[in-house]
Design an enzyme around this catalytic site. Structure first.
Site, PDB file in Angstrom:
ATOM      1  N   LEU A   9      33.457  -4.350 -13.645  1.00  0.00           N
ATOM      2  CA  LEU A   9      32.689  -5.176 -12.711  1.00  0.00           C
ATOM      3  C   LEU A   9      33.605  -6.176 -12.016  1.00  0.00           C
ATOM      4  O   LEU A   9      34.301  -6.951 -12.670  1.00  0.00           O
ATOM      5  CB  LEU A   9      31.577  -5.928 -13.445  1.00  0.00           C
ATOM      6  CG  LEU A   9      30.591  -5.061 -14.241  1.00  0.00           C
ATOM      7  CD1 LEU A   9      29.404  -5.904 -14.683  1.00  0.00           C
ATOM      8  CD2 LEU A   9      30.127  -3.866 -13.426  1.00  0.00           C
ATOM      9  N   ARG A  16      33.893 -20.833  -7.874  1.00  0.00           N
ATOM     10  CA  ARG A  16      34.569 -21.990  -8.466  1.00  0.00           C
ATOM     11  C   ARG A  16      36.101 -21.932  -8.362  1.00  0.00           C
ATOM     12  O   ARG A  16      36.781 -22.898  -8.649  1.00  0.00           O
ATOM     13  CB  ARG A  16      34.152 -22.150  -9.932  1.00  0.00           C
ATOM     14  CG  ARG A  16      32.772 -22.760 -10.076  1.00  0.00           C
ATOM     15  CD  ARG A  16      32.236 -22.627 -11.490  1.00  0.00           C
ATOM     16  NE  ARG A  16      31.816 -21.256 -11.773  1.00  0.00           N
ATOM     17  CZ  ARG A  16      31.495 -20.815 -12.986  1.00  0.00           C
ATOM     18  NH1 ARG A  16      31.567 -21.621 -14.021  1.00  0.00           N
ATOM     19  NH2 ARG A  16      31.104 -19.567 -13.157  1.00  0.00           N
ATOM     20  N   GLY A  79      23.133  -9.162  -9.998  1.00  0.00           N
ATOM     21  CA  GLY A  79      23.241  -9.219 -11.452  1.00  0.00           C
ATOM     22  C   GLY A  79      24.099  -8.115 -12.030  1.00  0.00           C
ATOM     23  O   GLY A  79      24.407  -7.122 -11.364  1.00  0.00           O
ATOM     24  N   THR A  80      24.498  -8.308 -13.300  1.00  0.00           N
ATOM     25  CA  THR A  80      25.423  -7.365 -13.938  1.00  0.00           C
ATOM     26  C   THR A  80      24.796  -5.980 -14.137  1.00  0.00           C
ATOM     27  O   THR A  80      25.492  -4.969 -14.030  1.00  0.00           O
ATOM     28  CB  THR A  80      25.900  -7.924 -15.295  1.00  0.00           C
ATOM     29  OG1 THR A  80      24.746  -8.373 -16.035  1.00  0.00           O
ATOM     30  CG2 THR A  80      26.850  -9.092 -15.124  1.00  0.00           C
ATOM     31  N   GLY A 137      25.658 -15.629 -23.057  1.00  0.00           N
ATOM     32  CA  GLY A 137      24.457 -15.022 -23.611  1.00  0.00           C
ATOM     33  C   GLY A 137      24.564 -15.041 -25.128  1.00  0.00           C
ATOM     34  O   GLY A 137      25.651 -14.865 -25.681  1.00  0.00           O
ATOM     35  N   ASN A 167      27.760 -13.067 -26.324  1.00  0.00           N
ATOM     36  CA  ASN A 167      28.022 -11.805 -25.638  1.00  0.00           C
ATOM     37  C   ASN A 167      29.305 -11.931 -24.835  1.00  0.00           C
ATOM     38  O   ASN A 167      29.461 -12.842 -24.023  1.00  0.00           O
ATOM     39  CB  ASN A 167      26.844 -11.502 -24.701  1.00  0.00           C
ATOM     40  CG  ASN A 167      27.097 -10.276 -23.846  1.00  0.00           C
ATOM     41  OD1 ASN A 167      27.799  -9.360 -24.262  1.00  0.00           O
ATOM     42  ND2 ASN A 167      26.520 -10.268 -22.652  1.00  0.00           N
ATOM     43  N   ARG A 331      71.490 -11.184  -3.321  1.00  0.00           N
ATOM     44  CA  ARG A 331      70.344 -10.528  -2.675  1.00  0.00           C
ATOM     45  C   ARG A 331      70.398  -9.014  -2.883  1.00  0.00           C
ATOM     46  O   ARG A 331      71.400  -8.479  -3.351  1.00  0.00           O
ATOM     47  CB  ARG A 331      70.328 -10.909  -1.197  1.00  0.00           C
ATOM     48  CG  ARG A 331      69.985 -12.389  -1.001  1.00  0.00           C
ATOM     49  CD  ARG A 331      70.213 -12.830   0.429  1.00  0.00           C
ATOM     50  NE  ARG A 331      69.551 -11.966   1.380  1.00  0.00           N
ATOM     51  CZ  ARG A 331      69.903 -11.856   2.659  1.00  0.00           C
ATOM     52  NH1 ARG A 331      70.935 -12.550   3.126  1.00  0.00           N
ATOM     53  NH2 ARG A 331      69.251 -11.058   3.467  1.00  0.00           N
ATOM     54  N   TYR A 385      76.628  -9.609  11.639  1.00  0.00           N
ATOM     55  CA  TYR A 385      75.534  -9.447  12.606  1.00  0.00           C
ATOM     56  C   TYR A 385      76.001  -9.912  13.972  1.00  0.00           C
ATOM     57  O   TYR A 385      76.470 -11.046  14.120  1.00  0.00           O
ATOM     58  CB  TYR A 385      74.350 -10.291  12.110  1.00  0.00           C
ATOM     59  CG  TYR A 385      73.080 -10.137  12.896  1.00  0.00           C
ATOM     60  CD1 TYR A 385      72.552  -8.881  13.170  1.00  0.00           C
ATOM     61  CD2 TYR A 385      72.389 -11.260  13.349  1.00  0.00           C
ATOM     62  CE1 TYR A 385      71.377  -8.748  13.891  1.00  0.00           C
ATOM     63  CE2 TYR A 385      71.214 -11.137  14.059  1.00  0.00           C
ATOM     64  CZ  TYR A 385      70.703  -9.878  14.331  1.00  0.00           C
ATOM     65  OH  TYR A 385      69.528  -9.759  15.031  1.00  0.00           O
ATOM     66  N   ARG A 438      95.445 -18.406  13.146  1.00  0.00           N
ATOM     67  CA  ARG A 438      95.342 -19.803  13.583  1.00  0.00           C
ATOM     68  C   ARG A 438      96.571 -20.184  14.414  1.00  0.00           C
ATOM     69  O   ARG A 438      97.642 -19.578  14.280  1.00  0.00           O
ATOM     70  CB  ARG A 438      95.176 -20.727  12.377  1.00  0.00           C
ATOM     71  CG  ARG A 438      96.288 -20.672  11.387  1.00  0.00           C
ATOM     72  CD  ARG A 438      96.062 -21.695  10.277  1.00  0.00           C
ATOM     73  NE  ARG A 438      97.226 -21.725   9.421  1.00  0.00           N
ATOM     74  CZ  ARG A 438      97.304 -21.141   8.241  1.00  0.00           C
ATOM     75  NH1 ARG A 438      96.272 -20.470   7.755  1.00  0.00           N
ATOM     76  NH2 ARG A 438      98.407 -21.213   7.543  1.00  0.00           N
TER      77      ARG A 438
HETATM   78  C1  UD1 Z   1      27.602 -12.597 -18.327  1.00  0.00           C
HETATM   79  C2  UD1 Z   1      26.588 -12.116 -19.365  1.00  0.00           C
HETATM   80  C3  UD1 Z   1      26.579 -13.079 -20.538  1.00  0.00           C
HETATM   81  C4  UD1 Z   1      27.972 -13.156 -21.132  1.00  0.00           C
HETATM   82  C5  UD1 Z   1      28.975 -13.538 -20.072  1.00  0.00           C
HETATM   83  C6  UD1 Z   1      30.372 -13.421 -20.630  1.00  0.00           C
HETATM   84  C7  UD1 Z   1      24.787 -11.012 -18.138  1.00  0.00           C
HETATM   85  C8  UD1 Z   1      23.435 -11.126 -17.579  1.00  0.00           C
HETATM   86  N1  UD1 Z   1      25.274 -12.075 -18.735  1.00  0.00           N
HETATM   87  O1  UD1 Z   1      27.166 -13.844 -17.828  1.00  0.00           O
HETATM   88  O2  UD1 Z   1      25.668 -12.634 -21.513  1.00  0.00           O
HETATM   89  O3  UD1 Z   1      27.970 -14.098 -22.200  1.00  0.00           O
HETATM   90  O4  UD1 Z   1      28.887 -12.652 -18.926  1.00  0.00           O
HETATM   91  O5  UD1 Z   1      31.297 -13.919 -19.705  1.00  0.00           O
HETATM   92  O6  UD1 Z   1      25.378  -9.945 -18.045  1.00  0.00           O
HETATM   93  N2  UD1 Z   1      29.187  -9.244 -11.380  1.00  0.00           N
HETATM   94  C9  UD1 Z   1      29.039  -8.281 -10.409  1.00  0.00           C
HETATM   95  N3  UD1 Z   1      27.897  -8.208  -9.716  1.00  0.00           N
HETATM   96  C10 UD1 Z   1      26.859  -9.035  -9.933  1.00  0.00           C
HETATM   97  C11 UD1 Z   1      27.005 -10.031 -10.926  1.00  0.00           C
HETATM   98  C12 UD1 Z   1      28.173 -10.103 -11.628  1.00  0.00           C
HETATM   99  O7  UD1 Z   1      29.967  -7.493 -10.169  1.00  0.00           O
HETATM  100  O8  UD1 Z   1      25.827  -8.897  -9.257  1.00  0.00           O
HETATM  101  C13 UD1 Z   1      30.432  -9.326 -12.129  1.00  0.00           C
HETATM  102  C14 UD1 Z   1      31.162 -10.610 -11.862  1.00  0.00           C
HETATM  103  O9  UD1 Z   1      32.101 -10.455 -10.815  1.00  0.00           O
HETATM  104  C15 UD1 Z   1      31.868 -10.854 -13.183  1.00  0.00           C
HETATM  105  C16 UD1 Z   1      30.937 -10.226 -14.209  1.00  0.00           C
HETATM  106  O10 UD1 Z   1      30.134  -9.323 -13.487  1.00  0.00           O
HETATM  107  O11 UD1 Z   1      33.114 -10.192 -13.268  1.00  0.00           O
HETATM  108  C17 UD1 Z   1      30.102 -11.263 -14.950  1.00  0.00           C
HETATM  109  O12 UD1 Z   1      29.261 -11.928 -14.045  1.00  0.00           O
HETATM  110  P1  UD1 Z   1      28.907 -13.456 -14.217  1.00  0.00           P
HETATM  111  O13 UD1 Z   1      28.048 -13.872 -13.092  1.00  0.00           O
HETATM  112  O14 UD1 Z   1      30.135 -14.231 -14.480  1.00  0.00           O
HETATM  113  O15 UD1 Z   1      28.011 -13.407 -15.539  1.00  0.00           O
HETATM  114  P2  UD1 Z   1      27.771 -14.596 -16.539  1.00  0.00           P
HETATM  115  O16 UD1 Z   1      26.689 -15.439 -16.007  1.00  0.00           O
HETATM  116  O17 UD1 Z   1      29.032 -15.225 -16.886  1.00  0.00           O
END
Ligand code: UD1
Ligand code: MG
Length: 454
Positions: A9, A16, A79-80, A137, A167, A331, A385, A438
């Site tokens: 992902l 941030r 969301g994830t 989580g 998690n 270099r 050069y 010279r």
């Molecule tokens: C998530 C977990 C949480 C865990 C934590 C660990 C879920 C709902 N929650 O929370 O339980 O403790 O990671 O760090 O899974 N991403 C996408 N697309 C999206 C959302 C996220 O690609 O729509 C990717 C983000 O780029 C990132 C990862 O998923 O690499 C985690 O997403 P993030 O929003 O950081 O989740 P957390 O709220 O930290």
């Protein structure tokens, strides 16, 4: 069940970080975070690797173009669970491992066990016990001790908030399980997102056991959300490398003050002083000594060479017993034969320096070949050069180049020849000749200096 798909992902924005660069492309030890994750993934020999991209998709495709990966685009970050769903149709029929592009220090070893447990009746979940679980989580277990749900921080009640087992986000299951569960996710929760974490409750409900494992160290599963966390993981990683080097017999003046951004290979009894940076592929032969604050990139330094403080070396091969610096700049294309010496404030580029030859002070030697035992005086410049093209300088064995000589290339200086100091050499010099350009020195005896007017 041998087939393996890995889903990474990497679609999030990383607000941030306050950066124009997508978060997962920020570098750790000179390499994008997501590339670290990909390298760990490759070590598991998957059949396919999928990277879910969204924010900065074009930049990610470009940065990862040398990897064998499939991209799945998540246009909107919902969301994830929604992110994993974008790769769903491309998955095979075996196991699926889900990794995060912003968790760069994860080790292959921590994943092997997790994957081994996966079958039709089991899934794997990597958890970590943290003193301060804020933001993560929480893992909810039943009376029998089995993990039965993950509750996000924002959805948790006080009792759940007190749970320390968290998690990591990293989990493994069969493709069939994932294909059953993902379509059932709902976004009815505090963040209005499709949580991947909800599949744990679905597994428990189906009587599929959630097998948990923990990484060897908690830092392996630490994610990066801001610059401070990025810097922290960089230091952790550099310290790990420093300790590996010391185990291999390298003497480090201070393991906290070395940076390796690539691969550093060392022979026995190498000594590295403080503040050095190594980039790309660097090889240091036996007994090489590196002074403080050197930067060495894509170079091979032969045995028993000494590199003095503040030298910057790139694309160089030094055969051994060389003396370089202090304040030398070598270099790309510099090749030093055994015992060649390059001293302070000397710049070389595309230069072959023969055995025992010396360029000790304040010189520029570019597009040149020097034979054996050549002595290049202070302030010698190869004028390579002409404003349009580069030209070569060739200097034979045993030649002596007087100080402050300009060698106007293309030019050949014969073996055993001598160039008088301050000469501008624009024509070839015959072997064993003396060349000097010279003017003769003029002298007026008893010369009276002008005096100030009264
Ligand atoms: C998530 C977990 C949480 C865990 C934590 C660990 C879920 C709902 N929650 O929370 O339980 O403790 O990671 O760090 O899974 N991403 C996408 N697309 C999206 C959302 C996220 O690609 O729509 C990717 C983000 O780029 C990132 C990862 O998923 O690499 C985690 O997403 P993030 O929003 O950081 O989740 P957390 O709220 O930290
Ligand atoms: Mg996160």
């Amino acid at each position: 069940m041998h087939e393996l798909d890995i889903v990474i992902l990497a679609a999030g924005k990383g607000t941030r970080m306050r950066s124009q660069t997508p978060k997962v492309l920020h570098t750790l030890a000179g390499k994008p975070m997501v590339q670290h994750v990909l390298d760990t993934a490759v070590a598991l020999r998957p059949d396919r690797t999928h990277v879910v991209i969204g924010h900065g998709a074009a930049q990610l495709r470009e940065a990862l173009s040398e990897n064998t990966v499939q991209f799945a685009v998540q246009a909107e970050q919902k969301g994830t669970g929604h992110a994993v769903a974008q790769a769903l149709e491309h998955l095979g029929s075996g196991k699926v491992l889900i990794l995060y592009g912003d968790v760069p220090l994860l080790q292959r070893e921590s994943l092997v066990e997790l994957l081994a447990q996966v079958d039709d009746q089991h899934m794997g979940l990597l958890t970590v016990t943290l003193e301060n679980p804020t933001g993560y989580g929480r893992i909810v277990r039943n009376g029998a001790g089995d993990a039965v749900a993950i509750v996000e921080q924002k959805d948790a009640d006080n009792e759940q908030l007190a749970i320390n087992e968290c998690n990591t986000g990293i989990m493994a299951m069969t493709s069939a399980q994932l294909k059953r569960w993902l379509p059932q996710l709902s976004s009815e929760n505090a963040q209005g997102e499709y949580y991947l974490t909800d599949v744990i409750a679905m597994a428990a409900e189906e009587g599929i056991k959630v097998c948990t494992a923990q990484p060897a160290t908690a830092v392996e599963v630490e994610g990066v959300n801001n610059r401070a966390q990025m810097a922290r993981l960089e230091r952790v990683y550099q310290q790990q490398l420093a300790h590996q080097l010391m185990e291999q017999g390298v003497a480090l003046a201070d393991p906290l003050r070395i940076d390796v951004r690539g691969k550093l290979t060392c022979g026995h009894d190498v000594f590295i002083d403080i503040g050095c940076v190594f980039e790309g592929n660097v090889e240091l032969g036996e007994g090489v000594r590196i002074g403080p604050y050197c930067v060495i990139k894509n170079s091979t330094i032969g045995a028993e060479s000494v590199i003095e403080t503040h030298s910057v070396i790139d694309g160089t091969v030094a055969a051994g017993l060389n003396q370089i610096g202090p304040f030398a700049r070598l270099r790309p294309g510099t090749r030093l034969a055994v015992k060649a010496k390059v001293g302070n404030f000397v710049e070389t580029k595309n230069a072959d320096v023969g055995e025992g030859s010396k360029i000790n002070h304040l010189s520029y030697v570019g597009d040149a070949r020097l034979g054996r035992d050549v002595n290049v005086g202070a302030g010698t410049i190869t004028c390579n050069y002409d404003g349009a093209n580069k030209h070569r300088t060739d200097i034979g064995d045993n030649a002596f180049i007087g100080s402050n000589t300009a060698l106007v290339a293309p030019v050949t200086v014969g073996k055993g020849s001598t160039i008088g100091a301050g000469s501008t050499i624009a024509k070839d010099v015959t072997d064993y000749a003396l060349a000097v350009t010279r003017c003769r020195q003029l002298e007026k005896t008893d010369w009276e200096r002008p005096a100030k007017r009264k």
